[in-house]
Design a protein around this motif. Sequence first.
Motif, mmCIF file in Angstrom:
data_model
loop_
_atom_site.group_PDB
_atom_site.id
_atom_site.type_symbol
_atom_site.label_atom_id
_atom_site.label_comp_id
_atom_site.label_asym_id
_atom_site.label_seq_id
_atom_site.Cartn_x
_atom_site.Cartn_y
_atom_site.Cartn_z
ATOM 1 N N LYS A 45 -69.961 -12.067 -22.819
ATOM 2 C CA LYS A 45 -70.824 -11.862 -21.812
ATOM 3 C C LYS A 45 -70.337 -10.624 -21.064
ATOM 4 O O LYS A 45 -69.090 -10.380 -20.822
ATOM 5 N N THR A 46 -71.221 -9.755 -20.657
ATOM 6 C CA THR A 46 -71.152 -8.716 -19.816
ATOM 7 C C THR A 46 -71.279 -9.062 -18.375
ATOM 8 O O THR A 46 -72.416 -9.128 -18.100
ATOM 9 N N LEU A 47 -70.472 -8.701 -17.388
ATOM 10 C CA LEU A 47 -70.502 -8.750 -16.235
ATOM 11 C C LEU A 47 -70.531 -7.453 -15.530
ATOM 12 O O LEU A 47 -69.229 -6.860 -15.844
ATOM 13 N N ALA A 48 -71.112 -7.293 -14.320
ATOM 14 C CA ALA A 48 -70.912 -6.107 -13.611
ATOM 15 C C ALA A 48 -70.448 -6.238 -12.072
ATOM 16 O O ALA A 48 -70.981 -7.164 -11.556
ATOM 17 N N PHE A 49 -69.421 -5.658 -11.860
ATOM 18 C CA PHE A 49 -68.802 -5.611 -10.591
ATOM 19 C C PHE A 49 -68.893 -4.198 -9.859
ATOM 20 O O PHE A 49 -68.913 -3.286 -10.521
ATOM 21 N N ALA A 56 -69.806 1.041 -9.776
ATOM 22 C CA ALA A 56 -69.653 -0.273 -10.705
ATOM 23 C C ALA A 56 -69.069 0.094 -11.841
ATOM 24 O O ALA A 56 -68.339 1.090 -12.364
ATOM 25 N N PHE A 57 -68.407 -1.307 -12.335
ATOM 26 C CA PHE A 57 -67.835 -1.135 -13.670
ATOM 27 C C PHE A 57 -68.013 -2.597 -14.286
ATOM 28 O O PHE A 57 -68.955 -3.517 -13.771
ATOM 29 N N LEU A 58 -68.028 -2.744 -15.625
ATOM 30 C CA LEU A 58 -68.182 -3.940 -16.652
ATOM 31 C C LEU A 58 -66.995 -4.439 -16.991
ATOM 32 O O LEU A 58 -65.895 -4.064 -17.473
ATOM 33 N N VAL A 59 -67.031 -5.855 -17.154
ATOM 34 C CA VAL A 59 -65.942 -6.737 -17.808
ATOM 35 C C VAL A 59 -66.766 -7.532 -18.874
ATOM 36 O O VAL A 59 -67.583 -8.188 -18.663
ATOM 37 N N VAL A 110 -66.070 0.464 -18.830
ATOM 38 C CA VAL A 110 -66.022 -1.003 -19.329
ATOM 39 C C VAL A 110 -64.834 -1.588 -19.671
ATOM 40 O O VAL A 110 -63.930 -0.761 -20.403
ATOM 41 N N TYR A 111 -64.452 -2.745 -19.711
ATOM 42 C CA TYR A 111 -63.192 -3.229 -19.809
ATOM 43 C C TYR A 111 -63.494 -4.468 -20.620
ATOM 44 O O TYR A 111 -64.447 -5.199 -20.285
#
Length: 162
Positions: A45-49, A56-59, A110-111
């Motif tokens: 799952k790609t979560l956006a913060f 923003a960035f993604l985990v 992206v992390y």
Amino acid sequence: MASERVHTYLQTHQYAEQILTFSESTATVEQAAKALNVIPARIAKTLAFYTSEGTAFLVVAAGDAKIDNAAFKVAFQVKAKMLSPDDVLTYTGHPVGGVCPFALATNIPVYLDISLQRFTTVFPACGTANSAIELTCEQLQQLSNAKNWVNVCKAWNSEVNQ
């Protein structure tokens, strides 16, 4: 359109033929796991913060993982606050339910969370709420241009491996 952008991006890396498209929704971890006939944990799952600067960035994390707020704050020096659906679309170019770390609309970092590393392959979305692709963690890291692996999740079962 997000799916076309993702298809073109994956095609340039010789992965487009591996995109899986379903007649049913894969928008949630549970729906994706059912459509793919895998355990939910294997869904990436790609979560956006939001960052502290308001960008923003993604985990990308395993489907059974939950954000560990304390670890998240240590890793990113910001409280975990997820993007609004409108901001998700603006920053990623993908609608909620189809967010993936490929062919992003903006150059956001992206992390990848270590909760994914227990699996030989995982299944991120491909820009729509009815698509996925099976990738190794190494392929996911390369295709997502991930900055780093992080340890910002909890409640995932390290015993589960498939």
